[in-house]
Design an enzyme around this catalytic site. Structure first.
Site, PDB file in Angstrom:
ATOM      1  N   ASP A 164      17.937 -96.747  45.635  1.00  0.00           N
ATOM      2  CA  ASP A 164      17.408 -97.988  45.817  1.00  0.00           C
ATOM      3  C   ASP A 164      18.597 -98.946  45.684  1.00  0.00           C
ATOM      4  OD1 ASP A 164      18.145 -97.746  43.095  1.00  0.00           O
ATOM      5  OD2 ASP A 164      15.961 -98.410  42.408  1.00  0.00           O
ATOM      6  N   GLU A 165      19.535 -98.695  44.922  1.00  0.00           N
ATOM      7  CA  GLU A 165      20.927 -99.740  44.576  1.00  0.00           C
ATOM      8  C   GLU A 165      21.496-100.147  45.866  1.00  0.00           C
ATOM      9  OE1 GLU A 165      23.440 -99.256  41.768  1.00  0.00           O
ATOM     10  OE2 GLU A 165      22.172 -97.897  40.378  1.00  0.00           O
ATOM     11  N   TYR A 187      29.540 -98.407  43.070  1.00  0.00           N
ATOM     12  CA  TYR A 187      28.813 -97.353  43.644  1.00  0.00           C
ATOM     13  C   TYR A 187      27.917 -97.403  44.686  1.00  0.00           C
ATOM     14  CZ  TYR A 187      24.608 -94.080  42.959  1.00  0.00           C
ATOM     15  OH  TYR A 187      23.587 -93.381  43.065  1.00  0.00           O
TER      16      TYR A 187
HETATM   17  N1  LIG Z   1      20.087 -89.952  38.958  1.00  0.00           N
HETATM   18  C1  LIG Z   1      19.193 -91.131  39.799  1.00  0.00           C
HETATM   19  O1  LIG Z   1      18.671 -91.903  39.180  1.00  0.00           O
HETATM   20  C2  LIG Z   1      19.172 -91.071  41.034  1.00  0.00           C
HETATM   21  C3  LIG Z   1      18.610 -92.088  41.990  1.00  0.00           C
HETATM   22  C4  LIG Z   1      18.783 -92.206  43.117  1.00  0.00           C
HETATM   23  C5  LIG Z   1      19.670 -91.469  43.920  1.00  0.00           C
HETATM   24  N2  LIG Z   1      20.316 -90.634  43.231  1.00  0.00           N
HETATM   25  C6  LIG Z   1      21.317 -89.699  43.923  1.00  0.00           C
HETATM   26  O2  LIG Z   1      21.108 -88.427  43.897  1.00  0.00           O
HETATM   27  C7  LIG Z   1      22.051 -87.719  43.991  1.00  0.00           C
HETATM   28  C8  LIG Z   1      22.366 -86.918  42.946  1.00  0.00           C
HETATM   29  O3  LIG Z   1      22.413 -87.703  41.702  1.00  0.00           O
HETATM   30  P1  LIG Z   1      22.422 -86.952  40.127  1.00  0.00           P
HETATM   31  O4  LIG Z   1      21.702 -88.174  39.265  1.00  0.00           O
HETATM   32  O5  LIG Z   1      21.951 -85.782  40.265  1.00  0.00           O
HETATM   33  O6  LIG Z   1      23.916 -86.892  39.889  1.00  0.00           O
HETATM   34  P2  LIG Z   1      24.819 -86.173  38.986  1.00  0.00           P
HETATM   35  O7  LIG Z   1      26.188 -86.997  38.681  1.00  0.00           O
HETATM   36  O8  LIG Z   1      24.040 -85.571  38.069  1.00  0.00           O
HETATM   37  O9  LIG Z   1      25.300 -84.804  40.074  1.00  0.00           O
HETATM   38  C9  LIG Z   1      26.153 -85.040  41.063  1.00  0.00           C
HETATM   39  C10 LIG Z   1      26.623 -83.595  41.510  1.00  0.00           C
HETATM   40  O10 LIG Z   1      27.616 -83.593  42.668  1.00  0.00           O
HETATM   41  C11 LIG Z   1      28.711 -82.922  42.431  1.00  0.00           C
HETATM   42  N3  LIG Z   1      29.748 -83.390  43.269  1.00  0.00           N
HETATM   43  C12 LIG Z   1      30.331 -84.689  42.983  1.00  0.00           C
HETATM   44  N4  LIG Z   1      31.342 -85.022  43.914  1.00  0.00           N
HETATM   45  C13 LIG Z   1      31.144 -83.833  44.760  1.00  0.00           C
HETATM   46  C14 LIG Z   1      31.980 -83.260  45.819  1.00  0.00           C
HETATM   47  N5  LIG Z   1      33.096 -84.004  46.288  1.00  0.00           N
HETATM   48  N6  LIG Z   1      31.932 -82.255  46.332  1.00  0.00           N
HETATM   49  C15 LIG Z   1      30.748 -81.357  45.916  1.00  0.00           C
HETATM   50  N7  LIG Z   1      30.131 -81.944  44.936  1.00  0.00           N
HETATM   51  C16 LIG Z   1      30.201 -83.057  44.257  1.00  0.00           C
HETATM   52  C17 LIG Z   1      28.985 -82.844  41.143  1.00  0.00           C
HETATM   53  O11 LIG Z   1      29.812 -81.872  40.739  1.00  0.00           O
HETATM   54  C18 LIG Z   1      27.522 -82.687  40.493  1.00  0.00           C
HETATM   55  O12 LIG Z   1      27.018 -81.415  40.307  1.00  0.00           O
HETATM   56  C19 LIG Z   1      23.303 -88.729  44.257  1.00  0.00           C
HETATM   57  O13 LIG Z   1      23.443 -88.755  45.629  1.00  0.00           O
HETATM   58  C20 LIG Z   1      22.859 -90.029  43.696  1.00  0.00           C
HETATM   59  O14 LIG Z   1      23.490 -90.986  44.440  1.00  0.00           O
HETATM   60  C21 LIG Z   1      20.401 -90.333  42.053  1.00  0.00           C
END
Ligand SMILES: NC(=O)c1ccc[n+]([C@@H]2O[C@H](COP(=O)([O-])OP(=O)(O)OC[C@H]3O[C@@H](n4cnc5c(N)ncnc54)[C@H](O)[C@@H]3O)[C@@H](O)[C@H]2O)c1
Length: 358
Positions: A164-165, A187
Site C-alpha cells: 500500500d505504501e 522503500y
Molecule cells: N510485511 C508487510 O507488512 C508487507 C506489507 C505489504 C507488502 N509486503 C511485501 O511483501 C514482501 C515480503 O515482505 P516480508 O515482510 O515478508 O519481508 P521480510 O523482510 O520478512 O523477508 C524478505 C525476504 O526476501 C529475501 N530477499 C531479500 N533480497 C533478496 C534478493 N535479492 N534475492 C532473494 N531473496 C531476497 C530475504 O532474504 C527475506 O527472506 C515484500 O515484497 C514486501 O514489500 C510486506
C-alpha cells in the site's frame, strides 16, 4: 525464508503446489521459517553480488561473481531440480539472489508461475541507506520478470507482491486500484519501481503480471525489527517501547496467514494482468495498537516512549479492497486472535531464554 514468503510457501504447499524458493538468506531470512515443510536447501557455487569499485573518483557498482560452495555446474542444478521434481519434497530452496539473471532464466523453464516477494522491507533501513533496496527490489525484480518474459512469453502467471505504501499517504477515505503511485519514502519508491516495470512489461510484451498490494501484515515469524514484534519483545523484556512522533499514525492490519491465502487466491482465481488491493477493517492508530497489545499481555502503558518521528512518516494508508472480496477473499483471523497467536509465538521463543549479553 522471510515473513510473508514462508506463510505463502506453506499456503501453496497446502494447495498441492511444489515450490522452488529463491532466497538470498539476508539478515531478514530464517531457514527455520520453513521448518513445517519437507524442504531441501541448495547453494549455487557461483554467487553474484554488487561490489563497490572506485574509478577515477566515481563510485560504480558492477555485478561481480565469486566462487562459493555447493553445486558446481548448470548440470548439477538441473540434476537438483530433476531430483526435487521426482521426490516427495514440498520445496527446493535455492539460496541465491534473484538478481542473478542466468539462474532465474534456468529456473523459469521448470515453473508454471512466479510469486515475487523477495525484497528489502524495513522502511527505517531504506531511510538510512537504500542501496540494498535498489539491488533487491529494482535489479532483483527486473532480473526475475525479464527472465520470465524471455522464457515463458505470454504463458503462465507472474504475481508481484507490492505494498500500500506505493500510493503514499491517504489522509481521507480509501484508495482503489486506479490510484496513482505516489511513493514518499525510499522503500516505497523501490517498490513503485517494480510496479512501473511490471506495467511496462504488461504493455510492451503482454507479460501476464498481476500486482497485489497488501496493507500492514503482522503475525508469527516477522523480523524483530518490525513494529509488532518490537512491541511484544520489549514488553516481555520490560524495556521501553519506542513509538514514533505522536503515535497517531493510522495503519490497517492483516494477519500473515490471511495475506498468504489472499496471495494464493489471486494466483489461482485472479485475472492476469490486473491489480488487487488487500486490506481489512482493522484500522488503528499506532498508539492504540501498542496499548491493545500491552493490555493483552498484562503489561503497563508506562513502557510506551514517544521518540522523534521517522522522517517523511506517512500519517495514514487506506485501501478499497472490493475487487479482492469479489474473488471470494476476506480476512478470517480477527485482530484479537491474530495478536494472541503472535504474542504466544514470541513469548514461547523468548521468555526465559538466557540473554546472549549477560
Ligand atoms: N510485511 C508487510 O507488512 C508487507 C506489507 C505489504 C507488502 N509486503 C511485501 O511483501 C514482501 C515480503 O515482505 P516480508 O515482510 O515478508 O519481508 P521480510 O523482510 O520478512 O523477508 C524478505 C525476504 O526476501 C529475501 N530477499 C531479500 N533480497 C533478496 C534478493 N535479492 N534475492 C532473494 N531473496 C531476497 C530475504 O532474504 C527475506 O527472506 C515484500 O515484497 C514486501 O514489500 C510486506
Amino acid at each position: 525464508m522471510g515473513f510473508l514468503g514462508s506463510w505463502t510457501v506453506e499456503e501453496a504447499v497446502r494447495r498441492g503446489y511444489r515450490v522452488i524458493v529463491v532466497d538470498a538468506l539476508t539478515y531478514a531470512a530464517n531457514p527455520d521459517n520453513l521448518s513445517t515443510l519437507n524442504v531441501r536447501f541448495v547453494v549455487p557455487s557461483v554467487r553474484h553480488f554488487w561490489s563497490l569499485i572506485r574509478a577515477e573518483g566515481e563510485e560504480v557498482y558492477p555485478l561481480v561473481s565469486v566462487p562459493s560452495y555447493g553445486y558446481d555446474t548448470v548440470a548439477d542444478l538441473e540434476r537438483e531440480i530433476e531430483e526435487f521434481l521426482n521426490s516427495d519434497l514440498d520445496a527446493l530452496v535455492v539460496v541465491a539472489s534473484v538478481e542473478d539473471p542466468d539462474l532465474m532464466k534456468r529456473l523459469m523453464a521448470h515453473v508454471e508461475g512466479v510469486v515475487h516477494l523477495a525484497a528489502e522491507t524495513h522502511v527505517d533501513r531504506s531511510i538510512e541507506d537504500a542501496w540494498d533496496f535498489v539491488r533487491s527490489e529494482i535489479l532483483g525484480f527486473y532480473s526475475t520478470v525479464d527472465a520470465f518474459r524471455r522464457v515463458k512469453g505470454r504463458e503462465g502467471k507472474f504475481l508481484l507482491v507490492s505494498t500500500d505504501e506505493v500510493l503514499g499517504e491517504i489522509l481521507e477515505g480509501a484508495a482503489d486500484e486506479s490510484a496513482p503511485l505516489m511513493p514518499r519514502n525510499p522503500y516505497a519508491a523501490a517498490k513503485s519501481s517494480q510496479e512501473h516495470f511490471a506495467q511496462s512489461y504488461i504493455n510492451t510484451y503482454g507479460t501476464p503480471i498481476t500486482i497485489v498490494r497488501p496493507t500492514n501484515a503482522y503475525g508469527p515469524r516477522q523480523h524483530s525489527e518490525k513494529f509488532v514484534p518490537k512491541i511484544i519483545l520489549n514488553a516481555i523484556r520490560g524495556i521501553p517501547i519506542p513509538v514514533y512522533g505522536d503515535g497517531r499514525q493510522r495503519r490497517v492490519w492483516i494477519y500473515a496467514e490471511d495475506v498468504a491465502r489472499g496471495i494464493m487466491d489471486v494466483y489461482e482465481r485472479g485475472n492476469f494482468p490486473d491489480v488487487y488491493h488487500m486490506a481489512s477493517d482493522d484500522e488503528l492508530e499506532n498508539l492504540q495498537l501498542v496499548k491493545k497489545i500491552l493490555a493483552m499481555m498484562g503489561k503497563d502503558e508506562s513502557l510506551i516512549t514517544l521518540v522523534e518521528d521517522r522522517p517523511g512518516h506517512d500519517r495514514r494508508y487506506s485501501l478499497k479492497w472490493d475487487k479482492l472480496r469479489g474473488l471470494g477473499w476476506s480476512p478470517k483471523v480477527n485482530l484479537e486472535e491474530g495478536l494472541r497467536n503472535t504474542i504466544n509465538y514470541y513469548a514461547e521463543r523468548y521468555v526465559n531464554r538466557p540473554s546472549v549479553r549477560r
